[in-house]
Design a protein around this motif. Structure first.
Motif, PDB file in Angstrom:
ATOM      1  N   ASP A   1     -30.501 -16.617 -10.875  1.00  0.00           N
ATOM      2  CA  ASP A   1     -30.382 -17.885 -11.577  1.00  0.00           C
ATOM      3  C   ASP A   1     -28.997 -18.493 -11.409  1.00  0.00           C
ATOM      4  O   ASP A   1     -28.856 -19.713 -11.275  1.00  0.00           O
ATOM      5  CB  ASP A   1     -30.703 -17.703 -13.060  1.00  0.00           C
ATOM      6  CG  ASP A   1     -30.915 -19.028 -13.761  1.00  0.00           C
ATOM      7  OD1 ASP A   1     -31.757 -19.817 -13.299  1.00  0.00           O
ATOM      8  OD2 ASP A   1     -30.221 -19.293 -14.763  1.00  0.00           O
ATOM      9  N   GLU A   2     -27.972 -17.659 -11.403  1.00  0.00           N
ATOM     10  CA  GLU A   2     -26.617 -18.180 -11.229  1.00  0.00           C
ATOM     11  C   GLU A   2     -26.424 -18.735  -9.813  1.00  0.00           C
ATOM     12  O   GLU A   2     -25.823 -19.802  -9.638  1.00  0.00           O
ATOM     13  CB  GLU A   2     -25.586 -17.090 -11.509  1.00  0.00           C
ATOM     14  CG  GLU A   2     -24.157 -17.595 -11.442  1.00  0.00           C
ATOM     15  CD  GLU A   2     -23.148 -16.591 -11.948  1.00  0.00           C
ATOM     16  OE1 GLU A   2     -22.022 -16.995 -12.260  1.00  0.00           O
ATOM     17  OE2 GLU A   2     -23.489 -15.391 -12.029  1.00  0.00           O
ATOM     18  N   CYS A   3     -26.936 -18.033  -8.820  1.00  0.00           N
ATOM     19  CA  CYS A   3     -26.847 -18.538  -7.444  1.00  0.00           C
ATOM     20  C   CYS A   3     -27.562 -19.878  -7.316  1.00  0.00           C
ATOM     21  O   CYS A   3     -27.063 -20.805  -6.661  1.00  0.00           O
ATOM     22  CB  CYS A   3     -27.446 -17.529  -6.476  1.00  0.00           C
ATOM     23  SG  CYS A   3     -26.468 -16.031  -6.243  1.00  0.00           S
ATOM     24  N   ARG A   4     -28.729 -19.974  -7.941  1.00  0.00           N
ATOM     25  CA  ARG A   4     -29.478 -21.237  -7.898  1.00  0.00           C
ATOM     26  C   ARG A   4     -28.681 -22.361  -8.558  1.00  0.00           C
ATOM     27  O   ARG A   4     -28.607 -23.488  -8.027  1.00  0.00           O
ATOM     28  CB  ARG A   4     -30.823 -21.059  -8.606  1.00  0.00           C
ATOM     29  CG  ARG A   4     -31.681 -22.319  -8.640  1.00  0.00           C
ATOM     30  CD  ARG A   4     -32.929 -22.109  -9.472  1.00  0.00           C
ATOM     31  NE  ARG A   4     -32.617 -21.728 -10.839  1.00  0.00           N
ATOM     32  CZ  ARG A   4     -32.210 -22.581 -11.792  1.00  0.00           C
ATOM     33  NH1 ARG A   4     -32.080 -23.868 -11.496  1.00  0.00           N
ATOM     34  NH2 ARG A   4     -31.959 -22.154 -13.002  1.00  0.00           N
ATOM     35  N   GLN A   5     -28.054 -22.069  -9.692  1.00  0.00           N
ATOM     36  CA  GLN A   5     -27.269 -23.087 -10.380  1.00  0.00           C
ATOM     37  C   GLN A   5     -26.073 -23.538  -9.544  1.00  0.00           C
ATOM     38  O   GLN A   5     -25.752 -24.735  -9.497  1.00  0.00           O
ATOM     39  CB  GLN A   5     -26.782 -22.542 -11.717  1.00  0.00           C
ATOM     40  CG  GLN A   5     -27.869 -22.342 -12.753  1.00  0.00           C
ATOM     41  CD  GLN A   5     -27.311 -21.816 -14.061  1.00  0.00           C
ATOM     42  OE1 GLN A   5     -26.451 -22.432 -14.692  1.00  0.00           O
ATOM     43  NE2 GLN A   5     -27.776 -20.648 -14.467  1.00  0.00           N
ATOM     44  N   ILE A   6     -25.411 -22.592  -8.894  1.00  0.00           N
ATOM     45  CA  ILE A   6     -24.272 -22.941  -8.039  1.00  0.00           C
ATOM     46  C   ILE A   6     -24.706 -23.933  -6.968  1.00  0.00           C
ATOM     47  O   ILE A   6     -24.028 -24.925  -6.701  1.00  0.00           O
ATOM     48  CB  ILE A   6     -23.674 -21.672  -7.386  1.00  0.00           C
ATOM     49  CG1 ILE A   6     -22.951 -20.823  -8.439  1.00  0.00           C
ATOM     50  CG2 ILE A   6     -22.703 -22.046  -6.251  1.00  0.00           C
ATOM     51  CD1 ILE A   6     -22.524 -19.462  -7.931  1.00  0.00           C
ATOM     52  N   CYS A   7     -25.853 -23.674  -6.364  1.00  0.00           N
ATOM     53  CA  CYS A   7     -26.320 -24.523  -5.273  1.00  0.00           C
ATOM     54  C   CYS A   7     -26.784 -25.890  -5.759  1.00  0.00           C
ATOM     55  O   CYS A   7     -26.778 -26.849  -4.990  1.00  0.00           O
ATOM     56  CB  CYS A   7     -27.426 -23.819  -4.501  1.00  0.00           C
ATOM     57  SG  CYS A   7     -26.846 -22.326  -3.670  1.00  0.00           S
ATOM     58  N   GLU A   8     -27.177 -25.984  -7.012  1.00  0.00           N
ATOM     59  CA  GLU A   8     -27.502 -27.289  -7.582  1.00  0.00           C
ATOM     60  C   GLU A   8     -26.244 -28.115  -7.802  1.00  0.00           C
ATOM     61  O   GLU A   8     -26.245 -29.330  -7.614  1.00  0.00           O
ATOM     62  CB  GLU A   8     -28.256 -27.110  -8.907  1.00  0.00           C
ATOM     63  CG  GLU A   8     -29.676 -26.592  -8.730  1.00  0.00           C
ATOM     64  CD  GLU A   8     -30.377 -26.367 -10.053  1.00  0.00           C
ATOM     65  OE1 GLU A   8     -29.710 -26.474 -11.115  1.00  0.00           O
ATOM     66  OE2 GLU A   8     -31.582 -26.071 -10.045  1.00  0.00           O
ATOM     67  N   VAL A   9     -25.157 -27.448  -8.180  1.00  0.00           N
ATOM     68  CA  VAL A   9     -23.893 -28.146  -8.436  1.00  0.00           C
ATOM     69  C   VAL A   9     -23.187 -28.498  -7.131  1.00  0.00           C
ATOM     70  O   VAL A   9     -22.630 -29.590  -6.984  1.00  0.00           O
ATOM     71  CB  VAL A   9     -22.974 -27.278  -9.332  1.00  0.00           C
ATOM     72  CG1 VAL A   9     -21.609 -27.957  -9.509  1.00  0.00           C
ATOM     73  CG2 VAL A   9     -23.625 -27.030 -10.688  1.00  0.00           C
ATOM     74  N   PHE A  10     -23.215 -27.576  -6.168  1.00  0.00           N
ATOM     75  CA  PHE A  10     -22.503 -27.765  -4.896  1.00  0.00           C
ATOM     76  C   PHE A  10     -23.516 -27.775  -3.744  1.00  0.00           C
ATOM     77  O   PHE A  10     -23.519 -26.892  -2.881  1.00  0.00           O
ATOM     78  CB  PHE A  10     -21.467 -26.653  -4.702  1.00  0.00           C
ATOM     79  CG  PHE A  10     -20.481 -26.531  -5.825  1.00  0.00           C
ATOM     80  CD1 PHE A  10     -19.399 -27.392  -5.923  1.00  0.00           C
ATOM     81  CD2 PHE A  10     -20.643 -25.557  -6.811  1.00  0.00           C
ATOM     82  CE1 PHE A  10     -18.483 -27.289  -6.959  1.00  0.00           C
ATOM     83  CE2 PHE A  10     -19.730 -25.437  -7.852  1.00  0.00           C
ATOM     84  CZ  PHE A  10     -18.659 -26.313  -7.938  1.00  0.00           C
ATOM     85  N   LYS A  11     -24.357 -28.787  -3.730  1.00  0.00           N
ATOM     86  CA  LYS A  11     -25.473 -28.848  -2.797  1.00  0.00           C
ATOM     87  C   LYS A  11     -25.041 -28.861  -1.339  1.00  0.00           C
ATOM     88  O   LYS A  11     -25.746 -28.344  -0.470  1.00  0.00           O
ATOM     89  CB  LYS A  11     -26.317 -30.094  -3.096  1.00  0.00           C
ATOM     90  CG  LYS A  11     -27.019 -30.050  -4.429  1.00  0.00           C
ATOM     91  CD  LYS A  11     -27.823 -31.317  -4.660  1.00  0.00           C
ATOM     92  CE  LYS A  11     -28.518 -31.285  -6.009  1.00  0.00           C
ATOM     93  NZ  LYS A  11     -29.298 -32.526  -6.266  1.00  0.00           N
TER      94      LYS A  11
END
Length: 289
Positions: free
Chosen positions: A60-70
Motif C-alpha cells: 500500500d505504501e509503494c502504491r501511494q508513493i507512485c500516486e504522488v510521484f507518478k
C-alpha cells in the motif's frame, strides 16, 4: 540516455536517521536519482502487511508513493506467506492497482515449496515478472532457497516458460563461474577474480529465454565487473535480458556499476545497443513502462 533503476527500497514519509542504515523517503531520494542520471525507479515491496518498526515500503505504501510521484516511480507488489487459496486473486488486485511485477520476492522457503509454486503459477497467468532474492538455505536471512547449481530454479524455468524470472543476490550471481563453491560462506560472497568458463548461470541464460538478471547491488555489479573481458561479453550476449538497478535505500548510497557502464560505453568497450538496453530499454519493455 537516462537510466531506469529497477530496484529501489523507499518510504512515503521520511523517518529519522538512526545509527544503523537509514531509509530515504521517495521525495528526498529524487535529487539523488537525478544526480545519478536515473529518470525512473521501480520500488520493491516488502509484503502485504507492515509489521516492521522501520518499514521499507509495503504494497500500500509503494502504491501511494507512485500516486504522488507518478512520473518518477512505479512499483512491484509482494505477498505474505499465508493463504495459498487466494494467491491469484491477491496478485490480480495488485496488478489492477498498478503493480508492474512481483518483487522483491524473498520468502525463505525452498523454491519447490507449494506456496512459492502457486505464486509462480499465478504470476505466469497474470503476466507479472517476478524479481526474487535468493538465499542459500532455509532459516538463513531471507530469500527463496535453492541449492548450489540452481537446479530447482531450472525446474521452475522449464515448468513456467512464460513467466519472466529476474534473478538477484549473491547465491544467484555466484553461479556465473564454473568454480563456484557450495558452502554457505562461499555462496554469500560478492564475486571476485577471474570467471571460470562453464558456470551454471551462463548455461541457464543460454537455455531459458525467460531468465533475466537484476544487476543491482554488489551481488550483480561484482559479478559483471570482477572479470572485465568476461563481463563485457556477458552483457553483450544477454543484452536483451539484463537490467540496471542499484538496490539503494537512501540518498547517501551509490553502487559502482552505473559509472562503470558509462565509462565502458564512452570508451567504446560496450556498444550503444547493449548499453541502452541494459540501462533503459529492457525495463521499458519488460514492465510496459
Amino acid at each position: 540516455m537516462k537510466k531506469i533503476d529497477i530496484h529501489l527500497h523507499l518510504t512515503l514519509n521520511q523517518y529519522p536517521k538512526t545509527d544503523s542504515m537509514f531509509i530515504s523517503s521517495a521525495e528526498n531520494m529524487i535529487p539523488h536519482l537525478d544526480k545519478l542520471n536515473i529518470e525512473k525507479g521501480i520500488l520493491m515491496s516488502a509484503g502485504e502487511s507492515n509489521n516492521s518498526m522501520m518499514p521499507i515500503g509495503y504494497n500500500d505504501e509503494c502504491r501511494q508513493i507512485c500516486e504522488v510521484f507518478k512520473d518518477k516511480y512505479v512499483w512491484m507488489c509482494n505477498l505474505d506467506y499465508n493463504d495459498e487459496d487466494n494467491i491469484y486473486e491477491r496478485l490480480s488486485l495488485y496488478k489492477e492497482q498498478g503493480a508492474v511485477g512481483i518483487g522483491e520476492f524473498m520468502i525463505n522457503r525452498k523454491l519447490n515449496d507449494t506456496f512459492i509454486q502457486k505464486v509462480f503459477e499465478a504470476a505466469e497467468k497474470l503476466d507479472l515478472p517476478i524479481l526474487f532474492h535468493m538465499s542459500p538455505k532455509e532459516g538463513y536471512q531471507y530469500g527463496i532457497v535453492d541449492d548450489s547449481g540452481l537446479f530447482m530454479l531450472e525446474e521452475a524455468l522449464n515448468k513456467y516458460p512464460k513467466l519472466k524470472f529476474i534473478g538477484h543476490s549473491q547465491p544467484f550471481w555466484h553461479e556465473i563461474s564454473k568454480d563456484a563453491g557450495n558452502s554457505l560462506e562461499e555462496r554469500m560472497k560478492w564475486g571476485s577474480g577471474k570467471v571460470t568458463l562453464g558456470g551454471r548461470l551462463p548455461y541457464l541464460f543460454e537455455k531459458y529465454p525467460n531468465l533475466y538478471g537484476d544487476l543491482s547491488a554488489n551481488s550483480g555489479g561484482c559479478a559483471i565487473m570482477r572479470d572485465e573481458e568476461f563481463g563485457l561479453d556477458f552483457l553483450e550476449k544477454f543484452s536483451d535480458r539484463l537490467l540496471f538497478g542499484t538496490d539503494m535505500v537512501n540518498n547517501e548510497m551509490e553502487f559502482p556499476l552505473g559509472k562503470w557502464l558509462d565509462e565502458k560505453y564512452e570508451e567504446g568497450s560496450l556498444d550503444k545497443e547493449t548499453y541502452e538496453n541494459i540501462c533503459n530499454k529492457n525495463a521499458v519493455k519488460l514492465f510496459n513502462l
